[in-house]
Design a protein around this motif. Structure first.
Motif, PDB file in Angstrom:
ATOM      1  N   ARG A   1      -8.726   7.700   0.268  1.00 10.36           N
ATOM      2  CA  ARG A   1      -8.776   6.343   0.810  1.00 10.36           C
ATOM      3  C   ARG A   1      -8.063   6.268   2.156  1.00 10.36           C
ATOM      4  O   ARG A   1      -8.499   5.559   3.056  1.00 10.36           O
ATOM      5  CB  ARG A   1      -8.137   5.361  -0.176  1.00 10.36           C
ATOM      6  CG  ARG A   1      -8.138   3.921   0.323  1.00 10.36           C
ATOM      7  CD  ARG A   1      -7.568   2.950  -0.684  1.00 10.36           C
ATOM      8  NE  ARG A   1      -7.604   1.582  -0.170  1.00 10.36           N
ATOM      9  CZ  ARG A   1      -7.113   0.533  -0.811  1.00 10.36           C
ATOM     10  NH1 ARG A   1      -6.560   0.684  -2.015  1.00 10.36           N
ATOM     11  NH2 ARG A   1      -7.169  -0.675  -0.271  1.00 10.36           N
TER      12      ARG A   1
ATOM     13  N   GLN B   1       1.061   8.383  -3.255  1.00 11.44           N
ATOM     14  CA  GLN B   1       0.388   9.163  -4.292  1.00 11.44           C
ATOM     15  C   GLN B   1      -0.685  10.065  -3.687  1.00 11.44           C
ATOM     16  O   GLN B   1      -0.793  11.250  -4.038  1.00 11.44           O
ATOM     17  CB  GLN B   1      -0.248   8.227  -5.321  1.00 11.44           C
ATOM     18  CG  GLN B   1      -1.009   8.938  -6.439  1.00 11.44           C
ATOM     19  CD  GLN B   1      -0.100   9.686  -7.390  1.00 11.44           C
ATOM     20  OE1 GLN B   1       0.747   9.077  -8.034  1.00 11.44           O
ATOM     21  NE2 GLN B   1      -0.264  11.002  -7.485  1.00 11.44           N
ATOM     22  N   GLU B   2      -1.470   9.519  -2.766  1.00 10.53           N
ATOM     23  CA  GLU B   2      -2.519  10.334  -2.151  1.00 10.53           C
ATOM     24  C   GLU B   2      -1.918  11.458  -1.312  1.00 10.53           C
ATOM     25  O   GLU B   2      -2.419  12.593  -1.332  1.00 10.53           O
ATOM     26  CB  GLU B   2      -3.434   9.470  -1.289  1.00 10.53           C
ATOM     27  CG  GLU B   2      -4.591  10.262  -0.697  1.00 10.53           C
ATOM     28  CD  GLU B   2      -5.563   9.407   0.081  1.00 10.53           C
ATOM     29  OE1 GLU B   2      -5.935   9.810   1.203  1.00 10.53           O
ATOM     30  OE2 GLU B   2      -5.957   8.334  -0.431  1.00 10.53           O
TER      31      GLU B   2
ATOM     32  N   GLU C   1       0.420   3.671  -3.016  1.00 11.45           N
ATOM     33  CA  GLU C   1      -0.906   4.299  -3.025  1.00 11.45           C
ATOM     34  C   GLU C   1      -0.978   5.417  -1.992  1.00 11.45           C
ATOM     35  O   GLU C   1      -1.507   6.500  -2.261  1.00 11.45           O
ATOM     36  CB  GLU C   1      -1.988   3.255  -2.734  1.00 11.45           C
ATOM     37  CG  GLU C   1      -2.370   2.386  -3.913  1.00 11.45           C
ATOM     38  CD  GLU C   1      -3.592   1.534  -3.599  1.00 11.45           C
ATOM     39  OE1 GLU C   1      -4.271   1.809  -2.586  1.00 11.45           O
ATOM     40  OE2 GLU C   1      -3.866   0.601  -4.367  1.00 11.45           O
ATOM     41  N   LYS C   2      -0.468   5.151  -0.788  1.00 11.58           N
ATOM     42  CA  LYS C   2      -0.473   6.174   0.253  1.00 11.58           C
ATOM     43  C   LYS C   2       0.400   7.355  -0.156  1.00 11.58           C
ATOM     44  O   LYS C   2       0.058   8.516   0.107  1.00 11.58           O
ATOM     45  CB  LYS C   2       0.022   5.587   1.578  1.00 11.58           C
ATOM     46  CG  LYS C   2      -0.901   4.562   2.193  1.00 11.58           C
ATOM     47  CD  LYS C   2      -0.464   4.175   3.598  1.00 11.58           C
ATOM     48  CE  LYS C   2      -0.713   5.303   4.573  1.00 11.58           C
ATOM     49  NZ  LYS C   2      -0.438   4.891   5.972  1.00 11.58           N
TER      50      LYS C   2
ATOM     51  N   LEU D   1       0.809  -1.221   0.000  1.00 10.11           N
ATOM     52  CA  LEU D   1       0.000   0.000   0.000  1.00 10.11           C
ATOM     53  C   LEU D   1       0.841   1.269   0.000  1.00 10.11           C
ATOM     54  O   LEU D   1       0.291   2.372  -0.096  1.00 10.11           O
ATOM     55  CB  LEU D   1      -0.922   0.017   1.226  1.00 10.11           C
ATOM     56  CG  LEU D   1      -1.909  -1.144   1.370  1.00 10.11           C
ATOM     57  CD1 LEU D   1      -2.747  -0.961   2.626  1.00 10.11           C
ATOM     58  CD2 LEU D   1      -2.801  -1.253   0.138  1.00 10.11           C
TER      59      LEU D   1
END
Length: 282
Positions: free
Chosen positions: A173, A152-153, A149-150, A146
Motif C-alpha cells: 500500500r 507493519q509494511e 500500517e506503514k 497510518l
C-alpha cells in the motif's frame, strides 16, 4: 540476563534557565542553542564512552534515533554504529532503533543494517521502534492514523529483503518497488530484532506474534517500569505465548553506582538533574 550500555547523546550545554525560557526540548527547540563548534567534541566524547563500555564486559553498546531535539542528538544511529563497528571487536551493536515507518523506501534500512552486520562481523542487534509522536508525526510529518500500517509494511518488506535470495517485486500500500534485491546481505540470518516500546498493547502483541524481545525505555524509575513490564508479561500469558523466556523482554533504566547513597548523590546529582529537568522538558 544481558546488559547493554546505552547513550542517548543529549546536548550537554542547555542553559540553566532552559525550563523557564523554552517551551520544549523537542520539535521547536531554539536551534541557536546548538553550537556546531562544540559538537565535534561532544560527538567524539560520546563515541569514546561507547567504545570504552565495549571493553568493560557489557554484552552490547546502544544507540538510537531521534530528531530535532536536545534530548538525543543522534538523527542517524547507523552513522554512529558504523564508527563503533570499526573500533570495537566483540560487543553487540544494539541499534535501539531505526524508525522504519519514516523511511521511503524501507529497503534503505535493510541495506544499512546489512552493512553494519557485515562490517561488525555479525554483531548487529536491530531495533524497529514505531517511534515517538514527536519524531514520527511532528518532525517527519507522518499521519498518526497510518503510522502503524506503514510500520507493519516496512517491517515485512525488510524481513523479506533479508531472507529472499532472489529479486522480487513489492506491491504494498505504501511501497511499490519493481526490483528488490539488496546488496550487501547480513551475516546473521536474520539479525536479532528487538522492539523498543512505550507500553502500548499493539506493540506487546506485535512482539508476541513475531517472537521479538519487547524493550521498555524507562526513565521513570523501577516502580513504574515494573508495573508496565508486568502488563507485558500478563499479555504474554493471556495470549498463551509459547514460552516466558526472559529474553522476551528488556528495559532501559538509569543506574548510578556508588558505595553509598551519599556518594551516589555527590557524583551524579548534577547530571541526573540536568537530564530530568532539561532533556526531558517536553
Amino acid at each position: 540476563m544481558k546488559f547493554t550500555w546505552f547513550n542517548l547523546m543529549p546536548w550537554p550545554y542547555l542553559p540553566d534557565d532552559f525550563r523557564e525560557k523554552h517551551r520544549s526540548v523537542w520539535v521547536d527547540i531554539d536551534s541557536r542553542l546548538f553550537d556546531p563548534t562544540k559538537s565535534h567534541e561532544v560527538y567524539n566524547s560520546y563515541m569514546d564512552m561507547l567504545e570504552y563500555a565495549g571493553t568493560l564486559g557489557f554484552d552490547g553498546i546502544g544507540v538510537n534515533e531521534h530528531h530535532q531535539n536536545g534530548y538525543g542528538i543522534m538523527p542517524s544511529p547507523n552513522i554512529i554504529a558504523a564508527g563503533l563497528a570499526r573500533r570495537t571487536s566483540d560487543v553487540g551493536l544494539v541499534v535501539l532503533g531505526n524508525s522504519i515507518a519514516l523511511y521511503n523506501p524501507p529497503v534503505r534500512v535493510a541495506e544499512e543494517f546489512a552493512m553494519l552486520d557485515c562490517i561488525s562481523g555479525g554483531r548487529l542487534v536491530a531495533g524497529f521502534p514505531v517511534g515517538t509522536s514527536m519524531d514520527t508525526n511532528y518532525c517527519y510529518g507522518q499521519i498518526p492514523a497510518l503510522t502503524r500500517e506503514k510500520y507493519q509494511e516496512a517491517h515485512d518488506l525488510i524481513r523479506r529483503a533479508w531472507s529472499d535470495p532472489d529479486p522480487f517485486a513489492w506491491n504494498g500500500r505504501y511501497n511499490k518497488l519493481r526490483h528488490v534485491n539488496i546488496w550487501p546481505r547480513p551475516i546473521q540470518d536474520p539479525p536479532p530484532i528487538h522492539i523498543p516500546g512505550g507500553g502500548s498493547v499493539e506493540t506487546y502483541d506485535f512482539c508476541i506474534d513475531n517472537t521479538y524481545s519487547y524493550s521498555y525505555l524507562s526513565f521513570s524509575g523501577y516502580i513504574r517500569a515494573k508495573a508496565l513490564m508486568q502488563g507485558y508479561w500478563d499479555r504474554v500469558a493471556e495470549r498463551n505465548a509459547p514460552d516466558e523466556s526472559p529474553y522476551r523482554a528488556g528495559f532501559a533504566q538509569t543506574i548510578c553506582v556508588a558505595d553509598t547513597d551519599e556518594e551516589a548523590e555527590r557524583l551524579y546529582s548534577e547530571h541526573v538533574s540536568y537530564f530530568y529537568n532539561r532533556c526531558l522538558h517536553v
